[in-house]
Structures are given as structure tokens and as C-alpha cells.
Design an enzyme around this catalytic site. Structure first.
Site, mmCIF file in Angstrom:
data_model
loop_
_atom_site.group_PDB
_atom_site.id
_atom_site.type_symbol
_atom_site.label_atom_id
_atom_site.label_comp_id
_atom_site.label_asym_id
_atom_site.label_seq_id
_atom_site.Cartn_x
_atom_site.Cartn_y
_atom_site.Cartn_z
ATOM 1 N N HIS A 183 66.799 39.282 86.636
ATOM 2 C CA HIS A 183 66.231 40.623 86.489
ATOM 3 C C HIS A 183 65.745 41.181 87.814
ATOM 4 O O HIS A 183 65.751 42.392 88.030
ATOM 5 C CB HIS A 183 65.150 40.630 85.412
ATOM 6 C CG HIS A 183 65.756 40.601 84.054
ATOM 7 N ND1 HIS A 183 65.809 39.479 83.290
ATOM 8 C CD2 HIS A 183 66.425 41.557 83.366
ATOM 9 C CE1 HIS A 183 66.464 39.746 82.175
ATOM 10 N NE2 HIS A 183 66.849 40.997 82.191
ATOM 11 N N ASN A 431 75.467 39.820 81.025
ATOM 12 C CA ASN A 431 74.637 38.966 81.898
ATOM 13 C C ASN A 431 74.295 37.664 81.179
ATOM 14 O O ASN A 431 74.500 36.568 81.708
ATOM 15 C CB ASN A 431 73.335 39.682 82.279
ATOM 16 C CG ASN A 431 73.588 41.029 82.905
ATOM 17 O OD1 ASN A 431 74.646 41.252 83.466
ATOM 18 N ND2 ASN A 431 72.631 41.933 82.812
ATOM 19 N N ASP A 432 73.756 37.814 79.971
ATOM 20 C CA ASP A 432 73.408 36.599 79.229
ATOM 21 C C ASP A 432 74.644 35.913 78.671
ATOM 22 O O ASP A 432 74.705 34.686 78.628
ATOM 23 C CB ASP A 432 72.419 36.931 78.105
ATOM 24 C CG ASP A 432 71.008 37.025 78.644
ATOM 25 O OD1 ASP A 432 70.597 36.108 79.371
ATOM 26 O OD2 ASP A 432 70.331 38.023 78.371
ATOM 27 N N ARG A 442 70.641 32.125 84.888
ATOM 28 C CA ARG A 442 70.640 33.344 85.721
ATOM 29 C C ARG A 442 69.623 33.276 86.838
ATOM 30 O O ARG A 442 69.706 34.013 87.811
ATOM 31 C CB ARG A 442 70.273 34.551 84.848
ATOM 32 C CG ARG A 442 71.334 34.978 83.936
ATOM 33 C CD ARG A 442 70.793 35.935 82.883
ATOM 34 N NE ARG A 442 70.459 37.246 83.410
ATOM 35 C CZ ARG A 442 70.066 38.259 82.647
ATOM 36 N NH1 ARG A 442 69.983 38.107 81.344
ATOM 37 N NH2 ARG A 442 69.759 39.409 83.180
ATOM 38 N N CYS A 479 76.638 46.605 78.117
ATOM 39 C CA CYS A 479 75.424 47.027 78.808
ATOM 40 C C CYS A 479 75.027 46.045 79.911
ATOM 41 O O CYS A 479 74.028 46.239 80.580
ATOM 42 C CB CYS A 479 74.270 47.210 77.828
ATOM 43 S SG CYS A 479 73.836 45.692 76.966
HETATM 44 C C1 PEP Z 1 72.590 41.308 79.355
HETATM 45 O O1 PEP Z 1 72.176 40.189 79.064
HETATM 46 O O2 PEP Z 1 73.742 41.540 79.743
HETATM 47 C C2 PEP Z 1 71.684 42.474 79.277
HETATM 48 C C3 PEP Z 1 72.133 43.694 79.425
HETATM 49 O O3 PEP Z 1 70.371 42.244 79.094
HETATM 50 P P1 PEP Z 1 69.377 41.645 80.204
HETATM 51 O O4 PEP Z 1 70.068 41.667 81.530
HETATM 52 O O5 PEP Z 1 68.170 42.504 80.188
HETATM 53 O O6 PEP Z 1 69.117 40.276 79.687
HETATM 54 MG MG MG Z 2 70.364 39.989 77.949
#
Ligand code: PEP
Ligand code: MG
Length: 553
Positions: A183, A431-432, A442, A479
Site C-alpha cells: 500500500h 494485487n492480492d 506484498r 481494480c
Molecule cells: C487488490 O488487492 O488488487 C486491491 C485493489 O486492493 P488493495 O490493493 O487495497 O488490497
Molecule cells: Mg486487495
């Protein structure tokens, strides 16, 4: 000296280093070497200095921040802690260990009491860290203050630290830990702050040392030559490619709405100016970080309404609180977990504190009614149909009309055919999804190379979600950061994504790239990448297919 890491953003910065102190290590359990009275005097002096420092800081701020600092100052003078630590010193411990254990015992009592008392555990930990740092003669890890701009070098930065950085002062950030989708990295990108994460060698940089931070190259050049400095200054900070903010379209006219990822209400007007057609992900956790309890429904409503207003009449997807992993919140009962990314995160934590979730949903509905957005709400960290049904039923019962989930736990992608009929939309959190599919934390720079959403395993899971969405006739968004990588965005559309959401500064490039490919071509590229053996092979295969195609035309 050149130090390598993982670059975030496109900018290049030149400045002198200011280091954040290293995390305070747990004091050793070895017996004290001085006599008990001298050790006790050291203890009392350190606690008194900590209390004075906290009182002085309290005088500089107002409101809730002042109350917290004043309460912390009192914690440093608490007779229970002083008596307990003194007894431990008598029994043979050194002052560092004695105070660490005394605060630890106090902490356990607060956590055991639960409620408002448990929420103070984080404040107590901070007082403990400050006191141990003082006794050990090391600095307290917090963003340093300076009257001139600097390059911040740290072992790691909490998301709350990154969100609060003063952009007039911080030119770039360099961290030893963290991966490309931590993040901290996402926030840095959103704030257009050049950053290099996972740069283990940055521990060798000294305060005041001149550096060039070249984010696109993922390199920090220490003590640069005149030519290197000139080159860096000529490239300068990141700028946004000027491009008319038209709707997202493929070359054959297929619509792919381009939406914004927002982390804060204040980002909304700029997102509209950059052509965001709506919001694909409003992260809400930054409203809760550093709070002792969840903000009231009224305070949340005001914040959401501020974020929504520029998007009146348009679709806004809000993700409910995704605490846990790197964003622990005492009021959700977060305790130490060895692997917090695999712990009580997202919907798991909210289910145990349904009141927090209900209040958030009520505030979102109230903000929708005030601003006239088309509200959609999604839940993070959903693993299966049972969790999906729980969230959909609760959100609908509170008046949310469009309810979805993020597909970011691999199980939700594998089971997407079961989940899609239960929801109004799906949104792939790459991302996750990447971290969990490739078992690469991450937060860990050392496994940053595994955190690559071009990996065919991630692409195949995305295809399962795309196919399930098409069969159920619902939109499938992306996203995660992958949606902001122009060529990967094309692939994701080829895998079934019907809308893409990204940091607003990336919209222009993605818009331009989408317009170069038809849906059939996007599908062909996606098939090539999903059939590759690695992320690198996928990227190479797609790039060479695209350049062959442009050579022919
Ligand atoms: C993701 O995991 O791709 C996501 C958009 O959420 P975050 O990065 O806030 O975990
Ligand atoms: Mg996520």
C-alpha cells in the site's frame, strides 16, 4: 554507488537523504550489568523524558491528536508501569527489558478488558517503543522533520505515514522493505511521489548524502556525477500525458469504462478532470487508520459525500473497510499474527464486528442520497459463496442496490461461476490475487519479483472471473494495479474484464493503448500470455506480437 530496488512511478528526484530511524528491536533478556539503583534511575529518567517529549508534541496540535498525546504522556508516568518495571529490575533485569515487559503486561490487561480500553494498546506500544529507544540510545522510527526538502529513506513506511507525508518536503521515498503492490507503493504512485521499494542496500545511505532516485529504472545513485545530476534534473518529476479525457473505447468501438481508484475524498476532483468515468474503487481504510474507534456515521457520511459529489449521476464503487494485513486496527480486535495477510483481514474481521460494517453501509447510503451517485459497494477478502451471501444480504437490507465482491482470494476466482450469480458485479483485485496465487507477500521486497500480475497463473484466474461474469451477465472490473499497466489492461479486457479502474494519473495512457486494439486482438493477446510459462515470457510474447502487428500495418 548504485542501489537497486523496485521502482514505483515515473518520476526522477534529486535530493539529500534523511533517514527514518530503524525499528526499535526487542531488548535482550540478558541480566543487568549495573546495580539495581542505577538501573532504576536510568528507567525513571527515560520515562520522564518520554513524558516531557509527548507533552511538548501535544502542545503543537489540537483536538483528538492532542488528547491522544496527552494520554500517552500520562502512560509514561503511570505508577503501575514504574512499580512493575522497578520490581523486574530488582529481580535482575536491565531497564530496557524491564520496561518492555512491564508495558507488555499492562498491554495484555488492556486488551483483556476489550472495548475502549483495548483500543489504547497501540498508544501504549508507542510509548514503550519511545522509552526503549531512549534507553538504548537510538532514534524513534517516525518521519523526520526538516526545514528543507529531502529524500526519505526508511526500512519501511506504514500506509498511514505515506498518506500523511508533506509533499512540499518529501521529494522521493526509498524503503528497504515492501513490494511493488504494497500500500505504501500504491499511495506513492497515487501521490506521484517517485519511490523505490525493496532496496535492501539503502541501509548504507547516510543522512545528508546526495542521491538521484530514478523510479522508472528502479535505481538510486548515491553521490552522482555532474553528468548524472544534469540527466536526472532534465528528466524531472512525473508529468501526466496530455490527452482528451474521452470515454474508454477499443479500436472496434467496444466500450471499456475507465474508472478511478481513490484513496481519499480530496482526490476526486482531479480524477474527474483526468477523465474518470466513475469510481471503480474507493478505498475507505484511510478514514479509519490511527483512530481509536470507528468514525461516527455522521463523520463518515460527510467524508463519503465529499468524495461522491464530483461524480453525481455516475457509478461509484466503494470497498468497505479492508483492515488487517498491513492496516491493523485495535477496535477490530487485531492482535499480533505471524502471517497477517493470511489472517483476520477484510470481510473476516468485519463479520466479527458487524456493527462497524453496518455503520459504514448506513453512511454510504446516506452519502448516496445526499449526492445522487449510483452507489455500488463491494467486500474485500471474500473466499466463497457463504461469505458472498452474507455480505450481499446485509448490504441489500440496508438499502444498497448494487452489491459485489472483489475477486482477490484465489478461491473466489476458482469458484467465480458459483459467486457471479449471487452478485451485481465482480471486481478483480490483482494485487492480492497475485500475492496469494504466487505465495509472495506484498510487503516483502525480497519476493518482489514474484509479485507480477503478468504471470499466466494470475491471468488464467482472471479469465475464470471474466467467463463467470459473462455467463451471469454482470460487469467484471479490475481494480488492482494491473489495470493501470497499458498493455496488461488490454489483456485483461481480452480475458473478460468489462471495465478498468486505476490511479487517475494512469488513465490517459491506458485510454490511448486500448484504442490501438480490437476485442478480437485483445483476446488473441490474452491467449498468448495465458499460455506462456512465466510472467517474463508472457510479456515478451505479447510485446513481440504487438510489434509484428504494427510492422504489418
Ligand atoms: C487488490 O488487492 O488488487 C486491491 C485493489 O486492493 P488493495 O490493493 O487495497 O488490497
Ligand atoms: Mg486487495
Amino acid at each position: 554507488m548504485r542501489i537497486n530496488g523496485i521502482g514505483v512511478g515515473r518520476g526522477v528526484a534529486v535530493g539529500s537523504v534523511l533517514r527514518m530511524a530503524e525499528p526499535v528491536a526487542e531488548p535482550s533478556d540478558s541480566p543487568r550489568v549495573t546495580d539495581a539503583p542505577s538501573e532504576r534511575s536510568r528507567l525513571l529518567a527515560a520515562l520522564a523524558e518520554t513524558a516531557i517529549e509527548l507533552t511538548a508534541r501535544a502542545a503543537l496540535v489540537d483536538g483528538a491528536a492532542r488528547d491522544v498525546l496527552e494520554a500517552q504522556s500520562l502512560m509514561a508516568q503511570d505508577p503501575t508501569v514504574i512499580d512493575d518495571a522497578s520490581t523486574r529490575i530488582e529481580a535482575g533485569q536491565c531497564a530496557e527489558r524491564a520496561v518492555f515487559d512491564a508495558f507488555g503486561a499492562y498491554r495484555d490487561i488492556l486488551v483483556g478488558l476489550g472495548g475502549v480500553m483495548a483500543e489504547r494498546a497501540a498508544d501504549l506500544d508507542d510509548v514503550c517503543r519511545r522509552t526503549v529507544a531512549r534507553l538504548s540510545g537510538v532514534g524513534v522510527p517516525e518521519v523526520p522533520e526538516s526545514d528543507h526538502p529531502f529524500v526519505l529513506v526508511a526500512h519501511d513506511l506504514a500506509p498511514a505515514d505515506t498518506a500523511a507525508l508533506d509533499l512540499d518536503k518529501v521529494l522521493a521515498i526509498v524503503t528497504a522493505a515492501g513490494g511493488p503492490t504494497s500500500h505504501t507503493a500504491i499511495l506513492a504512485k497515487q501521490r506521484r511521489l517517485p519511490a523505490i521499494v525493496g532496496a535492501a542496500g539503502c541501509c548504507d545511505l547516510a543522512d545528508g548524502q546526495l542521491v538521484v532516485v530514478d523510479a522508472p529504472a528502479g535505481v538510486i545513485v548515491a553521490d552522482p556525477s555532474g553528468a548524472e545530476l544534469d540527466g536526472a534534473r532534465a528528466r524531472g518529476p512525473e508529468t501526466t500525458v496530455p490527452c482528451a479525457p474521452t470515454p474508454g473505447l477499443l479500436a472496434d468501438g467496444t466500450r471499456v469504462p475507465l474508472l478511478a481508484n481513490l484513496g481519499d475524498a480530496t482526490d476526486a476532483p482531479a480524477a474527474v478532470a483526468l477523465g474518470a468515468e466513475g469510481v471503480g474503487l474507493l478505498r475507505t481504510e484511510f478514514l479509519y487508520l490511527d483512530q481509536r474507534q470507528a468514525p461516527s456515521v455522521e463523520a463518515q457520511t460527510a467524508h463519503y459525500a465529499q468524495a461522491f459529489r464530483p461524480f453525481a449521476g455516475r457509478r461509484v464503487i466503494v470497498r468497505v473497510l479492508d483492515a488487517g494485513a498491513d492496516k491493523q486496527l485495535a477496535f477490530l480486535g487485531h492482535e499480533h499474527e505471524e502471517n497477517p495477510a493470511l489472517g483476520r483481514r477484510g470481510l473476516r474481521a468485519l463479520r466479527e464486528h458487524e456493527g462497524v460494517l453496518r455503520d459504514q453501509l448506513r453512511a454510504l447510503v446516506a452519502a448516496r442520497d445526499l449526492t445522487g451517485v449510483r452507489l455500488a459497494v463491494m467486500a474485500p477478502m471474500v473466499a466463497d459463496a457463504g461469505e458472498t451471501e452474507y455480505f450481499v444480504a446485509l448490504a441489500r437490507s440496508l438499502g444498497v442496490e448494487s452489491v459485489g465482491i472483489t475477486a482477490e482470494v484465489p478461491s473466489s476466482a476458482v469458484l467465480a461461476d458459483q459467486l457471479a450469480p449471487l452478485v451485481d458485479f465482480l471486481s478483480i483485485g490483482t494485487n492480492d490475487l497475485t500475492q496469494y496465487t504466487l505465495a509472495a507477500d506484498r510487503m516483502l521486497g525480497s519476493v518482489g519479483a514474484f509479485q507480477d500480475p503478468w504471470h499466466p497463473a494470475v491471468l488464467r484466474l482472471a479469465r475464470l472471473v471474466g467467463d463467470a461474469g459473462a455467463a451471469a451477465g454482470i460487469p467484471v472490473g479490475v481494480c488492482g494495479e494491473a489495470a493501470g499497466d497499458p498493455l496488461l489492461a488490454v489483456l485483461l479486457v481480452g480475458l473478460g474484464a468489462t471495465e478498468l479502474s486505476m490511479s487517475p494519473t494512469l488513465l490517459a495512457e491506458v485510454r490511448t493503448e486500448l484504442a490501438r486494439h480490437t476485442l478480437t486482438e485483445a483476446r488473441e493477446l490474452a491467449a498468448l500470455a495465458a499460455g506462456a510459462r512465466s510472467a517474463a515470457e508472457a510479456r515478451a510474447a505479447v510485446e513481440s506480437a504487438v510489434s509484428r502487428r504494427s510492422a504489418r500495418s
